[in-house]
Design a protein around this motif. Structure first.
Motif, mmCIF file in Angstrom:
data_model
loop_
_atom_site.group_PDB
_atom_site.id
_atom_site.type_symbol
_atom_site.label_atom_id
_atom_site.label_comp_id
_atom_site.label_asym_id
_atom_site.label_seq_id
_atom_site.Cartn_x
_atom_site.Cartn_y
_atom_site.Cartn_z
ATOM 1 N N SER A 41 -4.633 16.812 -3.357
ATOM 2 C CA SER A 41 -4.828 15.679 -4.309
ATOM 3 C C SER A 41 -6.069 15.754 -5.001
ATOM 4 C CB SER A 41 -4.852 14.397 -3.456
ATOM 5 O OG SER A 41 -6.069 14.248 -2.726
ATOM 6 N N ASP A 87 8.282 1.505 -7.065
ATOM 7 C CA ASP A 87 8.174 2.297 -5.975
ATOM 8 C C ASP A 87 9.227 2.979 -5.278
ATOM 9 O OD1 ASP A 87 5.614 1.428 -6.488
ATOM 10 O OD2 ASP A 87 5.562 -0.165 -4.594
ATOM 11 N N ALA A 101 3.243 2.271 -5.958
ATOM 12 C CA ALA A 101 2.224 2.583 -7.106
ATOM 13 C C ALA A 101 1.643 1.087 -7.345
ATOM 14 C CB ALA A 101 2.992 3.175 -8.215
ATOM 15 N N THR A 102 1.695 0.871 -8.799
ATOM 16 C CA THR A 102 1.182 -0.382 -9.168
ATOM 17 C C THR A 102 2.186 -1.288 -9.741
ATOM 18 O OG1 THR A 102 0.604 0.476 -11.199
ATOM 19 C CG2 THR A 102 -1.207 0.526 -9.572
ATOM 20 N N THR A 152 8.758 6.123 -7.251
ATOM 21 C CA THR A 152 7.546 6.898 -7.368
ATOM 22 C C THR A 152 6.801 6.937 -6.108
ATOM 23 O OG1 THR A 152 6.491 4.670 -7.981
ATOM 24 C CG2 THR A 152 7.128 6.415 -9.835
ATOM 25 N N MET A 178 3.061 0.023 -13.320
ATOM 26 C CA MET A 178 3.915 0.998 -13.239
ATOM 27 C C MET A 178 5.500 0.811 -13.186
ATOM 28 S SD MET A 178 2.192 3.986 -13.630
ATOM 29 C CE MET A 178 2.964 5.093 -12.849
ATOM 30 N N TYR A 197 11.814 10.323 -14.875
ATOM 31 C CA TYR A 197 10.912 9.016 -15.070
ATOM 32 C C TYR A 197 11.255 8.250 -16.611
ATOM 33 C CZ TYR A 197 6.805 6.650 -16.361
ATOM 34 O OH TYR A 197 6.147 5.434 -16.602
#
Lengths: 283, 483
Positions: free
Chosen positions: B376, B442, B448-449, B445, B452, B427
């Motif tokens: 990461s 989510d 996430a937020t 992905t 997003m 995406y």
């Protein structure tokens, strides 16, 4: 959606049977599944097994014993009242096929969730042996319904007031040792009962399923509140269960988890008991 | 509200802070932390925007809000117009103004940020959205005439709500299916009241209902009707936005002791079920004296701060990396610290210990140091031998993330998922491998937020609309395009 109560009856002391309008759930219900319900806006979400369903009438049957605030509140609802929220059918349905001989062991209120499973087991062509136990005669529920589908039904009570004087494990042991030895045991009842049934059948190497009544919030795998140890694995009762291999479940751990909120449960129950007295003019 | 901003003579207005509750006081209540801008503060802050010709902020926004446009309207004193301007691209501004990580998006690329502090875009967004709610409320947007097409939205979180709003405006008949008894997904079960008041979420939901969106709560897609059954019942398209609904645990001993919660459970009990108001509400929650939250994201901050508000004397965050690697928003970390949350960085939980009743009594931990960067890009924490120590506590909240909820994938076998169980969706447009089914947020992905997820909901809704109207997705055409 409106989850209206269309029928309510007392099955015994503090045990009720309700039929509730829930067409979508009724249509999809399979033995072994449950709903999560919330009686009113301030209520808690609790899981309750679906004891029966009628897809044509769009009804599900719930059987419950009054133990805490939520079940007390539910028992105060009457025909025509609606339950605020009911969602389901949740959980993985019971795996049903022709196993040969199956002993369905039910204890107390556990006979309610056992009934649809036993019905399915019988329908799949198994020889169905019911072993039903309760503390005392008055606490028996669904005895006739269970007898109707059974090839053999054995009854016992802790105090000897009805049937054999003894525990379901004593009766089960005799059955296992007889020439009617089951190929599978399905046990549903109080935690200690399921624990000791599993202990016994492990000795005799009879596969055994138990249905766990973990505390839940959402019932869809979202919160993990209902996690249990099954062998070396952590499982979620709501999505992976509620049935598990009784020989692998850590019953002692589950017992402690079930007792976690005992204090708050008592507070909620006492508070509601007070409110109940006030609202009916204090008789 | 009449003064026209003349070309300012380099007068440097500092970035305006939102007034907020006193940290010590607010640490004991569930009311929202900031009070928001006054109109005066908002206009002062808006004046800082230099109205770039080629605004970078718009490209920094996952839903492409016309940021200079709405700020200009604030400068002019047209707050309602500003709110409407945002709503052209973002149907949930009151929510985004509060929970978007603007410092990593629009504000990060704001040109002012190079020399001074960037414009407080998030605070301004929040201001106009609140202003609109307080003054005259919602205006009906332009609605296309009915197309006769039906769309099912699975899950009522930020992805689903956004997709629903976009599609209903285009004239489609939209139904949202929500498993819980309340609409809003993570916005109601996850994010606490003190960060996002539930009344705001409810108003956004009411707005969608006014636009004609139908909502079915207590409806678990996969259990009641599967996606295939929804399609058979006449839905022309399905959008899956079921979120990251399966909490991870660490796999260390003691995680099933009483007093150990997943953040999802802890927050759901407190937020959705209002356990903080027990016994007025029936749902109980452990009111620990010493609460340890494991993790370093926004959810961990929310959990630790909730614990404080539930009466904890000490609320700790235990995180295995250092402060610089904390994934939580800086503002949230700052708020947590102000309120008195303690941080134990570079600390790895090894084992949770319990007493004879099965209740947590503490946690065995080990100190870490930072080693080489991992995949990461963050420096990998390495255990320090012999640094084990015991952290006494009675409640542990595990906030290390969530996997995808399995119910929809398990009951939709012909929809491809990856090894982790996330739905595979292109995406750009959110198309899954299954015809007529899109997914976003989510569930695709991983955690996430909010924004997003909203971005994904918006993109998918555009693609759904095109398909329903017989139009192709524009270039670049995703490879997994279904016929």
């Amino acid at each position: 959606m409106n989850y209206k109560i269309v029928k309510k009856e007392a099955l015994g002391e503090d045990v009720f049977r309700m039929r509730v309008e829930a067409p979508k759930i009724a249509r999809k219900h399979r033995p072994g599944q449950f709903v999560v319900l919330r009686v009113n806006e301030t209520g808690e979400r609790v899981p309750l097994t679906i004891a029966d369903s009628d897809s044509e009438a769009g009804l599900i049957t719930l059987i419950f014993q009054v133990v805490g605030k939520t079940t007390m509140l539910l028992s105060d609802q009457n025909v025509g009242d609606a339950i605020s929220d009911v969602c389901g059918p949740l959980g993985t349905p019971t795996h049903i096929e022709n196993f040969g001989k199956v002993a369905c062991v039910g204890g107390g209120i556990g006979i309610a969730p056992l009934y649809p499973i036993a019905k399915g087991i019988k329908k799949a062509g198994n020889r169905l042996i019911n072993i039903l136990g309760a503390r005392t005669k008055e606490l028996f529920i669904l005895e006739d319904e269970m007898a109707e589908i059974a090839d053999r039904q054995l009854i016992c009570t802790d105090d000897g007031s009805y049937g054999t004087h003894g525990l379901v494990t004593d009766v089960l042991k005799d059955v296992i040792e007889s020439d009617d030895r089951p190929d599978l045991v399905i046990a549903i009842g109080p935690l200690p009962m399921m624990k000791f049934v599993s202990k016994l059948t492990k000795e005799y190497e009879v596969p055994t399923w138990v249905s766990l009544n973990s505390i839940m919030v959402d019932g869809t795998g979202m919160c993990g509140c209902c996690r249990v140890s099954v062998g070396d694995e952590q499982k979620f009762t709501c999505v992976d269960g509620p049935e598990f291999d009784g020989h692998l479940v850590d019953f002692d751990e589950l017992g402690k988890r079930l007792a976690f909120y005992r204090e708050q449960e008592a507070i909620a129950r006492d508070k509601y008991t007070e409110e109940r007295k006030c609202s009916c003019g204090g008789d | 509200m009449t003064d026209k901003p003349k070309k300012p003579k380099k007068e440097k207005i500092p970035r305006q802070k939102m007034p907020e509750q006193d940290p010590i006081e607010r640490g004991r209540n569930f009311d929202e932390v900031p009070f928001g801008y006054t109109p005066e503060l908002a206009q002062l802050e808006a004046k800082r925007c230099i109205q770039c010709k080629k605004p970078k902020c718009i490209t920094g926004c996952p839903v492409g809000v016309d940021i200079p446009g709405f700020i200009k309207l604030i400068q002019d004193g047209d707050f309602l117009g500003a709110a409407r301007k945002i709503k052209e691209d973002n149907s949930l501004p009151a929510i985004c103004g509060r929970v978007c990580p603007q410092e990593e998006q629009c504000e990060q690329v704001c040109i002012l940020g190079k020399k001074q502090e960037s414009v407080a875009i998030g605070n301004l967004e929040r201001f106009v959205a609140d202003y609109e709610r307080a003054h005259g409320g919602f205006q009906m947007p332009e609605m296309s005439s009915a197309t006769g097409k039906k769309v099912a939205i699975v899950g009522s979180g930020p992805a689903g709500l956004t997709a629903a709003g976009e599609l209903v405006k285009k004239g489609h008949q939209v139904t949202i299916f929500e498993a819980f008894h309340k609409t809003g997904g993570v916005l109601v079960y996850g994010i606490p009241e003190f960060r996002l008041p539930k009344a705001i979420v409810q108003e956004e939901v009411d707005y969608l209902v006014q636009l004609g969106v139908e909502i079915q709560t207590n409806f678990i897609v996969g259990k009641m009707d599967t996606i295939d059954e929804l399609l058979e019942q006449g839905y022309d398209a399905v959008f899956v936005g079921t979120g990251a609904g399966l909490p991870w645990f660490m796999g260390i001993p003691g995680e099933r002791l009483n007093g150990v919660y997943s953040a999802n459970e802890y927050l759901t009990r407190s937020n959705l079920m209002k356990a903080y108001a027990f016994p007025e509400y029936d749902t109980p929650i452990a009111r620990g004296n010493t609460v340890v939250t494991i993790g370093g994201g926004n959810v961990a901050m929310d959990s630790a701060r909730t614990a404080l508000r539930l009466g904890a004397e000490e609320s700790w965050i235990v995180y295995r990396r250092s402060r610089t690697e904390l994934p939580a928003r800086t503002a949230e970390v700052h708020h947590a610290e102000e309120e008195g949350i303690n941080f134990n960085f570079l600390t790895l939980p090894l084992k949770i210990e319990g007493d004879e009743t099965g209740r947590v009594k503490g946690m065995e931990c080990q100190k870490m140091k930072l080693g080489e960067p991992d995949a990461s890009g963050r420096r990998r924490p390495v255990p320090i031998e012999g640094s084990e120590f015991f952290l006494p506590c009675d409640t542990v909240i595990v906030a290390i993330g969530n996997g995808p909820n399995p119910i929809v994938p398990r009951t939709t076998p012909d929809m491809e998922t990856n090894r982790r169980g996330n739905i595979i969706a292109v995406y750009e447009w959110g198309r899954t491998s299954k015809p007529k089914v899109w997914a976003g947020g989510d569930i695709v992905t991983g955690a996430a937020t909010v924004i997003m997820a909203m971005g994904a909901g918006k993109k998918a809704s555009a693609s759904i609309h095109r398909e329903l109207m017989g139009l192709p997705d524009p270039e670049p055409e995703p490879e997994e395009e279904d016929k």
